[in-house]
Scaffold this active site. Structure first.
Site, PDB file in Angstrom:
ATOM      1  N   GLN A 168      -1.111   8.659   7.206  1.00 33.43           N
ATOM      2  CA  GLN A 168      -1.151   7.206   7.329  1.00 33.43           C
ATOM      3  C   GLN A 168      -0.097   6.698   8.309  1.00 33.43           C
ATOM      4  O   GLN A 168      -0.060   5.506   8.593  1.00 33.43           O
ATOM      5  CB  GLN A 168      -0.907   6.566   5.963  1.00 33.43           C
ATOM      6  CG  GLN A 168      -1.979   6.855   4.932  1.00 33.43           C
ATOM      7  CD  GLN A 168      -1.589   6.410   3.541  1.00 33.43           C
ATOM      8  OE1 GLN A 168      -1.554   7.218   2.624  1.00 33.43           O
ATOM      9  NE2 GLN A 168      -1.281   5.140   3.357  1.00 33.43           N
ATOM     10  N   PHE A 203      -4.214   6.648   0.044  1.00 28.80           N
ATOM     11  CA  PHE A 203      -3.651   6.024  -1.164  1.00 28.80           C
ATOM     12  C   PHE A 203      -2.122   5.993  -1.164  1.00 28.80           C
ATOM     13  O   PHE A 203      -1.509   5.839  -2.216  1.00 28.80           O
ATOM     14  CB  PHE A 203      -4.146   6.730  -2.430  1.00 28.80           C
ATOM     15  CG  PHE A 203      -5.627   6.934  -2.485  1.00 28.80           C
ATOM     16  CD1 PHE A 203      -6.498   5.855  -2.378  1.00 28.80           C
ATOM     17  CD2 PHE A 203      -6.164   8.200  -2.644  1.00 28.80           C
ATOM     18  CE1 PHE A 203      -7.869   6.042  -2.424  1.00 28.80           C
ATOM     19  CE2 PHE A 203      -7.529   8.397  -2.684  1.00 28.80           C
ATOM     20  CZ  PHE A 203      -8.385   7.317  -2.573  1.00 28.80           C
ATOM     21  N   GLU A 261       1.658   8.853   3.564  1.00 32.63           N
ATOM     22  CA  GLU A 261       2.594   8.045   4.346  1.00 32.63           C
ATOM     23  C   GLU A 261       3.770   8.900   4.810  1.00 32.63           C
ATOM     24  O   GLU A 261       4.204   8.803   5.953  1.00 32.63           O
ATOM     25  CB  GLU A 261       3.088   6.859   3.517  1.00 32.63           C
ATOM     26  CG  GLU A 261       3.904   5.864   4.308  1.00 32.63           C
ATOM     27  CD  GLU A 261       4.167   4.573   3.551  1.00 32.63           C
ATOM     28  OE1 GLU A 261       5.065   3.830   3.989  1.00 32.63           O
ATOM     29  OE2 GLU A 261       3.498   4.306   2.538  1.00 32.63           O
ATOM     30  N   ARG A 293       9.951  -2.669  -5.156  1.00 29.82           N
ATOM     31  CA  ARG A 293       8.710  -3.430  -5.311  1.00 29.82           C
ATOM     32  C   ARG A 293       8.307  -3.534  -6.780  1.00 29.82           C
ATOM     33  O   ARG A 293       7.641  -4.496  -7.172  1.00 29.82           O
ATOM     34  CB  ARG A 293       7.585  -2.825  -4.477  1.00 29.82           C
ATOM     35  CG  ARG A 293       6.362  -3.747  -4.381  1.00 29.82           C
ATOM     36  CD  ARG A 293       5.302  -3.197  -3.453  1.00 29.82           C
ATOM     37  NE  ARG A 293       5.462  -3.612  -2.071  1.00 29.82           N
ATOM     38  CZ  ARG A 293       4.861  -4.672  -1.538  1.00 29.82           C
ATOM     39  NH1 ARG A 293       4.095  -5.457  -2.288  1.00 29.82           N
ATOM     40  NH2 ARG A 293       5.019  -4.971  -0.270  1.00 29.82           N
ATOM     41  N   PHE A 336       2.465   0.831  -4.685  1.00 28.38           N
ATOM     42  CA  PHE A 336       3.834   1.068  -4.238  1.00 28.38           C
ATOM     43  C   PHE A 336       4.881   0.524  -5.221  1.00 28.38           C
ATOM     44  O   PHE A 336       5.788  -0.188  -4.844  1.00 28.38           O
ATOM     45  CB  PHE A 336       4.008   0.421  -2.862  1.00 28.38           C
ATOM     46  CG  PHE A 336       5.101   1.029  -2.018  1.00 28.38           C
ATOM     47  CD1 PHE A 336       4.892   2.212  -1.348  1.00 28.38           C
ATOM     48  CD2 PHE A 336       6.332   0.405  -1.893  1.00 28.38           C
ATOM     49  CE1 PHE A 336       5.894   2.768  -0.555  1.00 28.38           C
ATOM     50  CE2 PHE A 336       7.337   0.948  -1.114  1.00 28.38           C
ATOM     51  CZ  PHE A 336       7.131   2.126  -0.435  1.00 28.38           C
ATOM     52  N   THR A 385       8.203  -4.896   2.485  1.00 31.60           N
ATOM     53  CA  THR A 385       9.464  -5.545   2.118  1.00 31.60           C
ATOM     54  C   THR A 385      10.593  -5.173   3.086  1.00 31.60           C
ATOM     55  O   THR A 385      11.606  -5.863   3.130  1.00 31.60           O
ATOM     56  CB  THR A 385       9.853  -5.179   0.679  1.00 31.60           C
ATOM     57  OG1 THR A 385       9.800  -3.758   0.505  1.00 31.60           O
ATOM     58  CG2 THR A 385       8.885  -5.826  -0.303  1.00 31.60           C
ATOM     59  N   GLU A 426      -4.423  -2.966  -2.090  1.00 31.13           N
ATOM     60  CA  GLU A 426      -3.675  -2.640  -3.305  1.00 31.13           C
ATOM     61  C   GLU A 426      -3.922  -3.558  -4.505  1.00 31.13           C
ATOM     62  O   GLU A 426      -3.997  -3.068  -5.637  1.00 31.13           O
ATOM     63  CB  GLU A 426      -2.175  -2.630  -2.977  1.00 31.13           C
ATOM     64  CG  GLU A 426      -1.780  -1.500  -2.050  1.00 31.13           C
ATOM     65  CD  GLU A 426      -0.346  -1.637  -1.561  1.00 31.13           C
ATOM     66  OE1 GLU A 426       0.441  -0.723  -1.782  1.00 31.13           O
ATOM     67  OE2 GLU A 426      -0.024  -2.676  -0.944  1.00 31.13           O
TER      68      GLU A 426
END
Length: 785
Positions: free
Chosen positions: A212, A243, A247, A325, A359, A459, A730
């Site tokens: 990703q 998903f 990442e 988060r 996340f 964020t 999400e």
């Protein structure tokens, strides 16, 4: 919906906002969609396999590869010492994540070496022949165990707060304390991790990888090899699921493939089998949430204190922002007048947990909804009544400030919930269920309506940027490339729709090409539900530049003003003349008009100061709500989801067909996380649920028997997003919290709803049965202090 229906819809509403099919949908079904393992391998391609350790915490005293090297077809064995420049692939400044374990094992299954051989089978079998000698060290495996041992942190914690919660908790007429364990989740992609590295001239290397975040792969490979980023090109056409797990977790496979390829001057592919993939790569964080809530006799929340402890694993990875988060969503849709929320990202001798859809937000939200349940059962009220009482209000009410001091200015949660409550006949069904439970000895039912408020943006503010590269060729066909990656979510289709709409051409005139760091540099991960927002706006900006040049050319060529030039379906209207789009492009090319542009977009307004816990980290909020009805067998704990009704806010949908699919898929995946998907490590730190035989994702038969999903078609994003749409990746994952709470109601019925059954997640049939039996006996450990 057949092709003609799609075409009709595009004609009515334009390419953007139309119900167009996913660009690869037919290829997925037919098996013709090319993934990395489907690509023709270069002549002489070698294959790699990981050598996994069998200790959770130990020093490596010796590694004996003599038996490995003796296997015919083995070309080389890589260890930490073979990394050319750096053995680090950590995504933080802490440099705590080695490519291969260097002297110390920090989780069971940590890769300590890699075997490269002529075939994948040879590499895999040979890797098992290595003999490693260890000196065992005491491991910390469980989050509660780590917390009790003093809680070494992998990254600094976060505190969010407002008011004086300690004093207000003491003053509150009613008060409840509790603890909830929230389980993790395996990503369980259809396509596992894979990387193919092809060496080039000098220090160059091209890497095809399922990721990703191509730019991070580029950076990590360059760092390990000791070359500049411009020597590394990373390509991604599509992934078979991401998903969040792709990442950062692809870094290791890409780095190893690149090191081997550059060392041996041959193409090298790494594709672990499912067991090794599950053992060696990170998962959703599991949390231990301690909460203390004060409220009045009506159920209005007065003060909240909560600590969110997370099992992060041996390295930081993305645990800092994930646990941050969790706190950002520990309020969900509710106003806390006085609040203090803390994170506790704990180091454990388990695989380093990582990003997963939501996340950290889902864990924060589940803990929040447990608080609502506690209040409702303590007061003998319907949890929905407590929810409505505590919803965020408008600015005039003073009830619009989050724990991180951002105003909730786009709040539509009350309208969403009221509409769903009516359309799903919630009140009538709840009354009927309560009546049913009075006389049913074995089967008990439950129903719940839960809301979702989810903040959209990274964020980490600087990640909210994207680029796109758009070419128009002289025949009028359009080439699209951007920094977003396609993992089945339809991002490529949506951004192509943006371009088709901008130029007013048919979408089949837009060529979607693989994401590559060679065309769009320094991109952010396709994550945080921001793929369409960021890349759609970047593509729109590129189209704007080209359209301005074409309009200026047309105005000069036909002796008019730019205001008299308009792009209409497959044509450009210049005054009273209608020129085919391709014809205008050809003439512009002949006149030496630039037909290429690099677009860029940076999300406005957002800012965040982590040290003070204040700011506006989110550009906007997405909302939704779900009603779920379940039935449980009180003799076995087995249950079924009888019905689910969803009303979800995606603003003005870019593609309603794709968005509905995302909502349905997110609901089922979230339901699996909360009910059946159980990760289990034994006392030695060994993951025992590492294959489909031991880890249960939802089956088609597990979906709600009746599944009604609707978009809030009246919604339109008040912020300036692409097409006034909202993110959809999400937020839907949190809708099945309603399933968990419906199970809770069904369990509570065996004790006449007098207690809040504190079901930990996943709420497996075993946990449901134990909760039922404990309530029947009246010796429930769930009693609030």
């Amino acid at each position: 919906m057949d092709k003609s229906t799609f075409e009709d819809d595009a004609t009515i509403v334009g390419p953007m906002h139309a119900r167009l099919p996913h660009d690869s949908a037919h290829k997925h079904v037919a098996g013709t969609a090319d993934y990395i393992d489907d690509m023709p391998e270069p002549v002489g391609t070698l294959h790699g396999a990981l050598g996994l350790t069998d200790r959770a915490h130990a020093e490596i005293l010796e590694m004996d590869f003599s038996a490995v090297a003796a296997v015919p077809g083995v070309v080389c064995v890589l260890t930490a010492k073979d990394m050319p420049h750096s053995n680090d692939i950590s995504s933080t400044h802490l440099h705590d994540e080695p490519v291969l374990a260097d002297g110390r094992v920090q989780f069971h299954g940590q890769p300590a070496f890699a075997v490269v051989a002529e075939t994948r089978e040879i590499a895999r079998r040979a890797a098992r022949l290595a003999r490693l000698t260890y000196r065992d060290l005491p491991p910390l495996v469980d989050v509660a165990e780590a917390q009790a041992a003093g809680g070494e942190l992998v990254t600094p914690p976060l505190t969010l707060g407002r008011g004086d919660p300690e004093t207000e908790l003491q003053r509150a007429p009613r008060r409840v304390k509790g603890q909830m364990r929230i389980g993790g989740q395996e990503h369980f992609y259809l396509e596992g991790h894979i990387a193919l590295a092809i060496p080039g001239e000098d220090d160059e290397v091209t890497v095809w990888v399922s990721t990703q975040h191509p730019s991070e792969i580029q950076h990590m490979v360059a760092q390990v090899l000791g070359v500049p980023s411009n020597a590394v090109t990373v390509n991604v056409r599509r992934m078979g699921g991401g998903f969040g797990g792709k990442e950062t977790q692809g870094n290791q496979f890409a780095a190893l493939a690149a090191v081997a390829a550059c060392k041996l001057r041959r193409a090298v592919k790494f594709r672990p089998d499912r067991d090794d993939d599950m053992i060696a790569t990170g998962k959703r964080h599991d949390f231990l949430v301690d909460y203390d809530v004060g409220f009045d006799e009506e159920g209005r929340i007065l003060a909240v204190q909560a600590n969110y402890a997370a099992r992060c694993g041996y390295s930081a990875d993305l645990s800092g922002p994930v646990t941050d988060r969790a706190l950002f969503h520990a309020d969900n849709a509710y106003f806390y007048p006085h609040v203090r929320l803390t994170s506790q990202p704990l180091k454990t001798n388990t695989v380093s947990n990582t990003a997963f859809r939501g996340f950290g937000g889902p864990q924060g939200m589940v803990g929040c909804e447990r608080i609502i349940e506690e209040i409702a059962y303590a007061l003998g009220k319907d949890p929905l009544e407590i929810r409505k009482l505590n919803f965020y209000g408008d600015k005039e009410s003073g009830r619009d400030i989050t724990p991180y001091h951002q105003r909730v200015e786009d709040n539509i949660i009350r309208r969403i919930v009221d509409e769903l409550e009516a359309s799903a006949d919630y009140q009538e069904r709840r009354a009927a269920i309560i009546e049913f439970n009075k006389s049913s000895r074995v089967i008990r039912k439950g129903i719940a309506l839960t809301p979702v408020k989810f903040g959209i943006s990274f964020t980490l503010t600087h990640l909210n940027q994207a680029g796109a590269l758009v070419h128009i060729y002289s025949d009028g066909s359009v080439h699209l490339n951007h920094g977003g990656t396609e993992m089945g979510q339809g991002l490529y289709t949506k951004v192509a729709q943006v371009l088709a709409d901008s130029f007013q051409i048919d979408i089949d005139r837009v060529k979607i090409t693989a994401t590559t760091t060679g065309k769009v540099p320094n991109t952010s991960a396709t994550a945080a539900s921001s793929g369409s927002d960021l890349n759609g706006m970047a593509a729109f900006d590129a189209a704007r530049q080209i359209k301005e040049r074409l309009a200026a050319f047309a105005a000069e060529r036909w002796q008019t003003t730019v205001d008299n030039v308009a792009f209409v379906p497959n044509h450009v209207k210049i005054g009273d003349q209608l020129i085919p789009f391709a014809e205008l492009v050809a003439q512009a090319y002949a006149a030496r008009v630039q037909l290429s542009a690099a677009g860029f977009y940076a999300t406005p307004k957002i800012h965040w100061n982590r040290s003070s816990g204040r700011g506006a980290p989110f550009y906007y909020f997405a909302y939704g709500a779900a009603v779920s009805e379940v039935s449980i067998d009180t003799l076995t704990g087995e249950y079924q989801v009888e019905r689910a009704d969803v009303l979800h806010d995606v603003g003005r949908s870019l593609n309603p067909a794709i968005d509905l699919g995302q909502i349905e898929g997110g609901f089922v995946q979230g339901m699996g996380w909360l009910t059946t998907e159980e990760l289990w490590w034994d006392e030695k730190g060994r993951l025992r649920t590492h294959a489909p035989s031991t880890y249960k994702i939802p089956l088609a038969s597990d979906r709600p028997k009746i599944f009604n999903v609707r978009l809030a078609e009246w919604s339109e994003n008040p912020e300036k997003t692409i097409g006034r749409s909202k993110a959809v990746g999400e937020p839907p994952l949190m809708l099945p919290i309603s399933v968990l709470e419906a199970l809770s109601m069904a369990v509570a019925s065996v004790a006449d709803y007098r207690e809040c059954p504190r079901l930990d997640t996943p709420a497996t049939p075993e946990r449901v049965l134990m909760a039922v039996e404990q309530l029947k006996r009246g010796d429930s450990p769930f009693q609030a202090p």
